[in-house]
Design a protein around this motif. Structure first.
Motif, mmCIF file in Angstrom:
data_model
loop_
_atom_site.group_PDB
_atom_site.id
_atom_site.type_symbol
_atom_site.label_atom_id
_atom_site.label_comp_id
_atom_site.label_asym_id
_atom_site.label_seq_id
_atom_site.Cartn_x
_atom_site.Cartn_y
_atom_site.Cartn_z
ATOM 1 N N UNK A 27 0.831 -1.198 0.000
ATOM 2 C CA UNK A 27 0.000 0.000 0.000
ATOM 3 C C UNK A 27 0.868 1.251 0.000
ATOM 4 N N UNK A 28 1.962 1.227 0.748
ATOM 5 C CA UNK A 28 2.873 2.361 0.809
ATOM 6 C C UNK A 28 3.498 2.620 -0.562
ATOM 7 N N UNK A 29 3.920 1.565 -1.221
ATOM 8 C CA UNK A 29 4.535 1.687 -2.545
ATOM 9 C C UNK A 29 3.513 2.225 -3.555
ATOM 10 N N UNK A 30 2.303 1.720 -3.512
ATOM 11 C CA UNK A 30 1.251 2.171 -4.420
ATOM 12 C C UNK A 30 0.928 3.644 -4.192
ATOM 13 N N UNK A 31 0.838 4.039 -2.943
ATOM 14 C CA UNK A 31 0.552 5.438 -2.606
ATOM 15 C C UNK A 31 1.686 6.343 -3.114
ATOM 16 N N UNK A 32 2.931 5.923 -2.926
ATOM 17 C CA UNK A 32 4.076 6.708 -3.387
ATOM 18 C C UNK A 32 4.089 6.849 -4.899
ATOM 19 N N UNK A 33 3.719 5.797 -5.605
ATOM 20 C CA UNK A 33 3.692 5.855 -7.066
ATOM 21 C C UNK A 33 2.581 6.789 -7.562
ATOM 22 N N UNK A 34 1.443 6.750 -6.901
ATOM 23 C CA UNK A 34 0.321 7.598 -7.314
ATOM 24 C C UNK A 34 0.597 9.070 -7.047
ATOM 25 N N UNK A 35 1.365 9.347 -6.017
ATOM 26 C CA UNK A 35 1.588 10.726 -5.599
ATOM 27 C C UNK A 35 3.035 11.170 -5.815
ATOM 28 N N UNK A 36 3.700 10.607 -6.796
ATOM 29 C CA UNK A 36 5.116 10.879 -7.011
ATOM 30 C C UNK A 36 5.386 12.363 -7.280
ATOM 31 N N UNK A 37 4.627 12.967 -8.168
ATOM 32 C CA UNK A 37 4.855 14.372 -8.496
ATOM 33 C C UNK A 37 4.569 15.272 -7.298
ATOM 34 N N UNK A 38 3.531 14.985 -6.549
ATOM 35 C CA UNK A 38 3.200 15.801 -5.390
ATOM 36 C C UNK A 38 4.281 15.670 -4.309
ATOM 37 N N UNK A 39 4.786 14.468 -4.107
ATOM 38 C CA UNK A 39 5.866 14.256 -3.135
ATOM 39 C C UNK A 39 7.121 15.009 -3.553
ATOM 40 N N UNK A 40 7.446 14.998 -4.849
ATOM 41 C CA UNK A 40 8.605 15.744 -5.338
ATOM 42 C C UNK A 40 8.407 17.237 -5.108
ATOM 43 N N UNK A 41 7.201 17.721 -5.363
ATOM 44 C CA UNK A 41 6.874 19.123 -5.134
ATOM 45 C C UNK A 41 7.094 19.494 -3.668
ATOM 46 N N UNK A 42 6.564 18.674 -2.759
ATOM 47 C CA UNK A 42 6.713 18.959 -1.333
ATOM 48 C C UNK A 42 8.175 18.925 -0.891
ATOM 49 N N UNK A 43 8.942 17.957 -1.395
ATOM 50 C CA UNK A 43 10.354 17.859 -1.035
ATOM 51 C C UNK A 43 11.138 19.073 -1.510
ATOM 52 N N UNK A 44 10.887 19.499 -2.741
ATOM 53 C CA UNK A 44 11.600 20.652 -3.287
ATOM 54 C C UNK A 44 11.185 21.938 -2.588
ATOM 55 N N UNK A 45 9.906 22.064 -2.267
ATOM 56 C CA UNK A 45 9.427 23.250 -1.552
ATOM 57 C C UNK A 45 10.082 23.335 -0.177
ATOM 58 N N UNK A 46 10.151 22.220 0.501
ATOM 59 C CA UNK A 46 10.764 22.183 1.822
ATOM 60 C C UNK A 46 12.259 22.501 1.752
ATOM 61 N N UNK A 47 12.939 21.921 0.768
ATOM 62 C CA UNK A 47 14.371 22.175 0.607
ATOM 63 C C UNK A 47 14.640 23.642 0.307
ATOM 64 N N UNK A 48 13.802 24.236 -0.530
ATOM 65 C CA UNK A 48 13.958 25.645 -0.881
ATOM 66 C C UNK A 48 13.751 26.530 0.340
ATOM 67 N N UNK A 49 12.704 26.253 1.091
ATOM 68 C CA UNK A 49 12.416 27.047 2.283
ATOM 69 C C UNK A 49 13.558 26.949 3.291
ATOM 70 N N UNK A 50 14.034 25.732 3.537
ATOM 71 C CA UNK A 50 15.130 25.547 4.489
ATOM 72 C C UNK A 50 16.403 26.226 4.021
ATOM 73 N N UNK A 51 16.688 26.167 2.730
ATOM 74 C CA UNK A 51 17.866 26.837 2.198
ATOM 75 C C UNK A 51 17.780 28.334 2.423
#
Length: 64
Positions: free
Chosen positions: A14-38
């Motif tokens: 289920x975790x793998x399926x959820x990650x695959x379905x939301x891959x672009x959104x997860x990338x967006x959140x990771x990049x947004x967080x990295x940018x803010x922290x930087x």
């Protein structure tokens, strides 16, 4: 009587399926967080000015 608590079960499929379905959104959140922290923790004044110029340019493009 005491009720037995259910133990949490990790469902890797289920975790793998959820990650695959939301891959672009997860990338967006990771990049947004990295940018803010930087910006908040590491950026120099020069970096902040560069980011600010880029944001202003982007805002101006969207307004047209």
């Amino acid at each position: 009587m005491e009720e037995k608590k259910r133990k949490a079960v990790y469902n890797s499929k289920a975790d793998k399926l959820c990650n695959e379905k939301n891959k672009q959104y997860r990338q967006y959140l990771n990049k947004r967080s990295a940018t803010k922290n930087f910006i908040l923790k590491l950026a120099t004044n020069e970096d902040i000015k560069l980011v600010n110029d880029g944001l202003n340019e982007r805002i101006n493009l969207e307004e047209k």
